[in-house]
Write a protein that holds these residues in place. Structure first.
Motif, PDB file in Angstrom:
ATOM      1  N   LEU A  43      63.880  55.277  40.229  1.00  0.00           N
ATOM      2  CA  LEU A  43      63.602  55.850  38.918  1.00  0.00           C
ATOM      3  C   LEU A  43      62.145  56.267  38.801  1.00  0.00           C
ATOM      4  CD1 LEU A  43      65.809  53.324  37.117  1.00  0.00           C
ATOM      5  CD2 LEU A  43      66.031  55.779  36.884  1.00  0.00           C
ATOM      6  N   VAL A  44      61.286  55.527  39.503  1.00  0.00           N
ATOM      7  CA  VAL A  44      59.875  55.927  39.498  1.00  0.00           C
ATOM      8  C   VAL A  44      59.741  57.297  40.138  1.00  0.00           C
ATOM      9  CG1 VAL A  44      57.602  55.418  40.405  1.00  0.00           C
ATOM     10  CG2 VAL A  44      59.007  53.580  39.530  1.00  0.00           C
ATOM     11  N   ASP A  45      60.457  57.502  41.252  1.00  0.00           N
ATOM     12  CA  ASP A  45      60.399  58.807  41.907  1.00  0.00           C
ATOM     13  C   ASP A  45      60.841  59.917  40.975  1.00  0.00           C
ATOM     14  OD1 ASP A  45      61.376  57.704  45.236  1.00  0.00           O
ATOM     15  OD2 ASP A  45      59.444  57.842  44.241  1.00  0.00           O
ATOM     16  N   ASP A  46      61.918  59.652  40.221  1.00  0.00           N
ATOM     17  CA  ASP A  46      62.371  60.668  39.265  1.00  0.00           C
ATOM     18  C   ASP A  46      61.321  60.936  38.206  1.00  0.00           C
ATOM     19  OD1 ASP A  46      65.883  59.686  39.172  1.00  0.00           O
ATOM     20  OD2 ASP A  46      64.771  61.113  40.428  1.00  0.00           O
ATOM     21  N   ALA A  47      60.769  59.857  37.678  1.00  0.00           N
ATOM     22  CA  ALA A  47      59.808  60.016  36.587  1.00  0.00           C
ATOM     23  C   ALA A  47      58.553  60.719  37.055  1.00  0.00           C
ATOM     24  CB  ALA A  47      59.463  58.654  35.991  1.00  0.00           C
ATOM     25  N   GLN A  48      58.234  60.581  38.333  1.00  0.00           N
ATOM     26  CA  GLN A  48      57.037  61.222  38.876  1.00  0.00           C
ATOM     27  C   GLN A  48      57.071  62.722  38.681  1.00  0.00           C
ATOM     28  OE1 GLN A  48      56.990  59.721  42.954  1.00  0.00           O
ATOM     29  NE2 GLN A  48      54.789  59.670  42.784  1.00  0.00           N
ATOM     30  N   ASP A  60      62.470  51.538  33.707  1.00  0.00           N
ATOM     31  CA  ASP A  60      63.785  50.947  33.898  1.00  0.00           C
ATOM     32  C   ASP A  60      63.910  49.681  33.064  1.00  0.00           C
ATOM     33  OD1 ASP A  60      66.303  50.632  34.918  1.00  0.00           O
ATOM     34  OD2 ASP A  60      65.642  49.647  36.753  1.00  0.00           O
ATOM     35  N   ARG A  61      65.127  49.294  32.801  1.00  0.00           N
ATOM     36  CA  ARG A  61      65.373  48.035  32.103  1.00  0.00           C
ATOM     37  C   ARG A  61      66.467  47.292  32.825  1.00  0.00           C
ATOM     38  NH1 ARG A  61      64.383  51.475  28.185  1.00  0.00           N
ATOM     39  NH2 ARG A  61      62.672  50.970  26.774  1.00  0.00           N
ATOM     40  N   TRP A  65      64.497  42.376  31.108  1.00  0.00           N
ATOM     41  CA  TRP A  65      63.271  42.784  31.776  1.00  0.00           C
ATOM     42  C   TRP A  65      63.023  44.275  31.662  1.00  0.00           C
ATOM     43  CZ3 TRP A  65      60.184  39.094  33.652  1.00  0.00           C
ATOM     44  CH2 TRP A  65      60.745  37.852  33.943  1.00  0.00           C
ATOM     45  N   ASN A  66      61.766  44.620  31.453  1.00  0.00           N
ATOM     46  CA  ASN A  66      61.359  46.025  31.501  1.00  0.00           C
ATOM     47  C   ASN A  66      60.524  46.231  32.743  1.00  0.00           C
ATOM     48  OD1 ASN A  66      62.333  46.484  28.839  1.00  0.00           O
ATOM     49  ND2 ASN A  66      60.496  45.471  28.070  1.00  0.00           N
ATOM     50  N   VAL A  67      60.664  47.399  33.340  1.00  0.00           N
ATOM     51  CA  VAL A  67      59.843  47.715  34.501  1.00  0.00           C
ATOM     52  C   VAL A  67      58.908  48.850  34.133  1.00  0.00           C
ATOM     53  CG1 VAL A  67      59.868  48.331  36.921  1.00  0.00           C
ATOM     54  CG2 VAL A  67      61.841  47.203  35.936  1.00  0.00           C
ATOM     55  N   SER A  68      57.609  48.595  34.215  1.00  0.00           N
ATOM     56  CA  SER A  68      56.629  49.663  34.003  1.00  0.00           C
ATOM     57  C   SER A  68      56.026  50.021  35.336  1.00  0.00           C
ATOM     58  CB  SER A  68      55.504  49.196  33.091  1.00  0.00           C
ATOM     59  OG  SER A  68      55.998  48.928  31.830  1.00  0.00           O
TER      60      SER A  68
END
Lengths: 134, 238
Positions: A43-48, A60-61, A65-68
């Motif tokens: 998801l980080v790759d997508d958000a990039q 992500d969640r 937990w939340n992932v920042s």
């Protein structure tokens, strides 16, 4: 609300360069942290591609937990697992951790994309966490 | 985006890395010429040590393995021994002509380029714009031309050409490290002797591009001191 955080620095080949648990940890979730962060990398790759900023907020969640995430110019990802939402504090934490990472890189004996084993780095991350996250 | 917060965060980062232009009392500064001298000497030293290593390993291969010859070959560590017949020149730190041995220069090239590559990777992370990520290859090359060149040589690339299909040509008309080299009015021989000195910047450019994820091959050539041209070819992973 327990204030526990899991912070990881993930290199360009998706393996962790540094991980630490901050705050009080519950025993059952230790192995789960790695799993959650790894799954969030996609998801980080997508958000990039969506933004040109370095700080991607919550990507992500998972249950509670939340992932920042924060992506450095050379594609090293700083990931934080947290329960509370604290956008600004987390952004400042990430910025300072990036600064610390840069100083590690400037060490000519440190090969980029390898484990960060310095005790001083560990201590400083904990100090930053106390400053911003608690 | 909370603007005051981002502004202070960026200011903090820059101040901590002593990048914000304020000359703190704790800042230690180094004379820029020292860097230039170091770089020139780097090439000479590498050539000399590679030559010694090569000669040493050739001797080891030929020798019958007597202790004395091995001890002579062990002089690779750098302490000068009395010259024997096999070793032609004593250790001098300058050489008149680029050694004709192309295999030797090949090894020197590999070493210099690798050193430059490692430097480039760190430079890229250190000097990349703080709150903005570069996505386009052209942007990244422009970053090299402006920011990296400014950091290393205090000036920018004079000319950037591209064919928009993965080839970029960077032209520097007054390459800083060439300014102090006497060029015999830009003769071809001088250009050939200056070749090893641009291998390091080649490596640095490749390192910077690699840290942004762009695989490239960088070639440099000089037609006449103090001009030099770098050609960047993007190698797409097929």
């Amino acid at each position: 609300m327990s204030s526990t955080y899991y912070f990881a620095i993930v290199g360009t080949n998706d393996s962790p360069l540094y991980e630490t648990e901050l705050g009080v940890q519950r025993d059952e979730s230790k192995y789960l942290n790695q799993f959650i962060v790894h799954a969030a990398l996609d998801l980080v790759d997508d958000a990039q591609f969506m933004s040109t900023a370095c700080y991607l907020k919550i990507v992500d969640r998972y249950n509670d937990w939340n992932v920042s995430a924060y992506v450095t110019p050379s594609n090293t990802r700083l990931m934080l697992l947290h329960e509370a939402k604290a956008d600004d504090a987390i952004r400042l934490f990430f910025t300072d951790c990036h600064e610390l990472y840069l100083k590690t890189l400037l060490n000519p004996f440190y090969e980029p994309n390898t484990l960060i084993q310095s005790q001083a780095f560990d201590t400083k991350v904990n100090v930053l966490a106390k400053k911003y996250l608690f | 985006m909370n603007n005051p917060q981002t502004a202070t965060a960026t200011a903090n980062l820059l101040a901590a890395l002593s990048l914000d232009g304020k000359d703190g009392a704790n800042d230690r500064q180094v004379n820029g010429s020292a860097l230039e001298l170091l770089m020139s000497e780097l090439v000479n030293t590498l050539t000399r040590t590679t030559q010694e290593t090569k000669r040493g390993s050739e001797m080891l291969a030929q020798s019958s393995g007597t202790k004395e010859e091995l001890a002579d070959a062990g002089a690779l560590a750098g302490t000068p021994k009395r010259s024997t017949g096999a070793r032609s020149s004593p250790m001098v730190s300058g050489w008149q002509e680029v050694p004709d041995d192309s295999e030797l220069m090949e090894q020197v090239y590999v070493k210099l380029e690798l050193i430059g590559f490692r430097i480039g990777r760190r430079l890229a992370e250190r000097f990349a714009p703080p709150n903005r990520r570069l996505s386009d290859t052209l942007d990244i090359v422009k970053f090299v031309c402006k920011d990296i060149w400014m950091v290393m040589f205090n000036r920018q690339i004079d000319n950037l050409k591209t064919n928009h299909r993965g080839i970029y040509v960077l032209q520097d008309n007054k390459f800083k490290w060439f300014l102090h080299m006497s060029g015999n009015n830009g003769g071809a021989a001088a250009a050939r002797r200056a070749q090893p000195y641009i291998w390091l910047p080649c490596g640095i450019i490749r390192g910077v591009l690699d840290s942004f994820g762009v695989n490239t091959v960088v070639i440099a050539e000089t037609l006449g001191l103090p001009q030099c041209t770098f050609q960047i070819k993007v190698v797409s992973d097929a």
